[in-house]
Design a protein around this motif. Structure first.
Motif, PDB file in Angstrom:
ATOM      1  N   LEU A  56      83.181  24.015  78.934  1.00 24.02           N
ATOM      2  CA  LEU A  56      82.937  23.816  77.361  1.00 24.02           C
ATOM      3  C   LEU A  56      84.099  24.656  76.851  1.00 24.02           C
ATOM      4  CD1 LEU A  56      79.287  23.732  76.164  1.00 24.02           C
ATOM      5  CD2 LEU A  56      80.762  21.701  76.910  1.00 24.02           C
ATOM      6  N   LEU A  57      84.150  26.052  77.104  1.00 25.65           N
ATOM      7  CA  LEU A  57      85.324  26.756  76.748  1.00 25.65           C
ATOM      8  C   LEU A  57      86.742  26.372  76.689  1.00 25.65           C
ATOM      9  CD1 LEU A  57      85.677  29.459  75.025  1.00 25.65           C
ATOM     10  CD2 LEU A  57      85.480  30.783  77.110  1.00 25.65           C
ATOM     11  N   LEU A  58      86.854  25.874  78.089  1.00 22.23           N
ATOM     12  CA  LEU A  58      88.180  25.419  78.340  1.00 22.23           C
ATOM     13  C   LEU A  58      88.534  24.084  77.751  1.00 22.23           C
ATOM     14  CD1 LEU A  58      87.796  26.353  82.438  1.00 22.23           C
ATOM     15  CD2 LEU A  58      89.338  27.404  80.673  1.00 22.23           C
ATOM     16  N   GLY A  59      87.446  23.226  77.714  1.00 19.24           N
ATOM     17  CA  GLY A  59      87.577  21.966  76.961  1.00 19.24           C
ATOM     18  C   GLY A  59      88.144  22.025  75.555  1.00 19.24           C
ATOM     19  N   ALA A  60      87.476  23.010  74.954  1.00 19.76           N
ATOM     20  CA  ALA A  60      87.585  23.410  73.243  1.00 19.76           C
ATOM     21  C   ALA A  60      89.100  24.109  73.392  1.00 19.76           C
ATOM     22  CB  ALA A  60      86.567  24.271  72.893  1.00 19.76           C
ATOM     23  N   GLN A  61      89.509  24.840  74.170  1.00 17.08           N
ATOM     24  CA  GLN A  61      90.595  25.386  74.038  1.00 17.08           C
ATOM     25  C   GLN A  61      92.055  24.378  74.276  1.00 17.08           C
ATOM     26  OE1 GLN A  61      90.422  28.445  76.968  1.00 17.08           O
ATOM     27  NE2 GLN A  61      89.575  30.033  75.730  1.00 17.08           N
ATOM     28  N   PHE A  64      91.775  21.547  71.648  1.00 13.80           N
ATOM     29  CA  PHE A  64      91.919  22.001  69.855  1.00 13.80           C
ATOM     30  C   PHE A  64      92.374  23.218  69.968  1.00 13.80           C
ATOM     31  CE2 PHE A  64      88.173  19.074  70.347  1.00 13.80           C
ATOM     32  CZ  PHE A  64      88.568  17.919  69.452  1.00 13.80           C
ATOM     33  N   PRO A  65      93.611  23.420  70.269  1.00 13.49           N
ATOM     34  CA  PRO A  65      94.307  24.839  70.472  1.00 13.49           C
ATOM     35  C   PRO A  65      94.774  25.401  69.076  1.00 13.49           C
ATOM     36  CG  PRO A  65      95.949  22.969  71.067  1.00 13.49           C
ATOM     37  CD  PRO A  65      94.510  22.349  71.016  1.00 13.49           C
ATOM     38  N   SER A  66      94.623  24.577  67.794  1.00 10.74           N
ATOM     39  CA  SER A  66      94.974  25.070  66.584  1.00 10.74           C
ATOM     40  C   SER A  66      93.869  25.382  65.759  1.00 10.74           C
ATOM     41  CB  SER A  66      95.834  24.077  66.071  1.00 10.74           C
ATOM     42  OG  SER A  66      95.265  22.880  65.591  1.00 10.74           O
ATOM     43  N   GLN A  71      85.272  26.009  65.250  1.00 10.14           N
ATOM     44  CA  GLN A  71      85.738  24.421  64.897  1.00 10.14           C
ATOM     45  C   GLN A  71      85.704  23.806  66.298  1.00 10.14           C
ATOM     46  OE1 GLN A  71      89.026  25.263  62.558  1.00 10.14           O
ATOM     47  NE2 GLN A  71      87.726  25.275  60.610  1.00 10.14           N
ATOM     48  N   ALA A  72      86.435  24.293  67.202  1.00 11.02           N
ATOM     49  CA  ALA A  72      86.996  23.563  68.511  1.00 11.02           C
ATOM     50  C   ALA A  72      85.593  22.915  69.238  1.00 11.02           C
ATOM     51  CB  ALA A  72      87.952  24.604  69.488  1.00 11.02           C
ATOM     52  N   HIS A  73      84.816  23.905  69.103  1.00 10.14           N
ATOM     53  CA  HIS A  73      83.364  23.450  69.864  1.00 10.14           C
ATOM     54  C   HIS A  73      82.762  22.358  68.986  1.00 10.14           C
ATOM     55  CE1 HIS A  73      84.119  26.987  72.389  1.00 10.14           C
ATOM     56  NE2 HIS A  73      83.188  26.533  73.313  1.00 10.14           N
ATOM     57  N   TRP A  74      82.694  22.646  67.940  1.00  9.85           N
ATOM     58  CA  TRP A  74      82.134  21.438  66.942  1.00  9.85           C
ATOM     59  C   TRP A  74      82.619  20.141  67.378  1.00  9.85           C
ATOM     60  CZ3 TRP A  74      78.327  20.358  63.579  1.00  9.85           C
ATOM     61  CH2 TRP A  74      78.297  19.342  63.081  1.00  9.85           C
TER      62      TRP A  74
END
Length: 218
Positions: A56-61, A64-66, A71-74
């Motif tokens: 999940l952490l990798l996917g969010a990064q 949604f890098p900005s 917010q990215a995890h949401w």
């Protein structure tokens, strides 16, 4: 007797991969392999909880890098729900939720989440006729992901004007706005979510991570 290993099931990881489509042929592929997800092999029946949180952490990064991590995890949770409902198991769950409606869906949140893992437990408290609080035992690194699952999963029942708030619960009990004054359940500390709505069918969901992040979806 050895304690049961906490895992997410392979079809849950399949839903994440659908959400990550278009990004799996670049650096993310090797990074996922580094945390135990080899895309050149068939998916395993289940993956350890800690590996799932790293995915999940990798996917969010990557997606949604900005955005801030919260917010990215949401947003990842929103994409995941859409993707998961396109899988065989997801379609089955979506059909059940639509039949149940929002209130019964909330009341059986633990059972709903059990489709995807074996370690999430939700204590559901009915505060009023149209007001619920959910306390979840495992929020993960950024519980906004689970907050989004609650939000967009409830939306699939057809409810309108749903608002979801994710709030920190670090320290002594405190007020949580429209949810009223409630402390943490001793056995279920990581985060809380409160779903409430008015007789006019305006709904809201509250969740609790750190850092605080607020999101409204009509």
């Amino acid at each position: 007797m050895r304690p049961l290993e906490k895992v997410v099931f392979g079809h849950t990881v399949e839903g994440l991969l659908v959400a990550l489509e278009g990004h799996l042929d670049g650096p993310l592929r090797s990074r996922l392999k580094g945390v135990g997800l080899d895309l050149d092999r068939k998916l395993e029946p289940a993956y350890p909880k800690d590996q799932w949180h790293q995915m999940l952490l990798l996917g969010a990064q990557v997606l949604f890098p900005s955005h801030t991590p919260a917010q990215a995890h949401w947003h990842l949770g929103q994409r995941f729900i859409t993707a998961y409902f396109s899988t065989r198991m997801g379609r089955a769950l979506q059909g059940v939720l639509r039949l149940l409606g929002p209130a019964r869906t909330l009341e059986r949140t633990s059972r709903n989440l059990a489709y995807g893992s074996n370690f999430l437990h939700v204590d559901v408290e009915r505060l009023a006729a149209t007001d619920y609080r959910l306390r979840v035992n495992e929020g993960g690194i950024h519980p906004e992901f689970i907050g989004a699952l609650c939000h967009f999963g409830t939306l699939t029942t057809g409810v309108k004007h749903l608002t979801t708030v994710v709030e920190a619960h670090d320290g002594p009990p405190r007020r949580t706005g429209c949810a009223g004054s409630r402390g943490r359940a001793p056995a279920l500390q990581p985060w809380e979510t409160t779903n409430s709505w008015s007789p006019t069918r305006t709904w809201s969901v509250r969740c609790t991570p750190e850092p605080s992040f607020h999101r409204t979806q009509s």
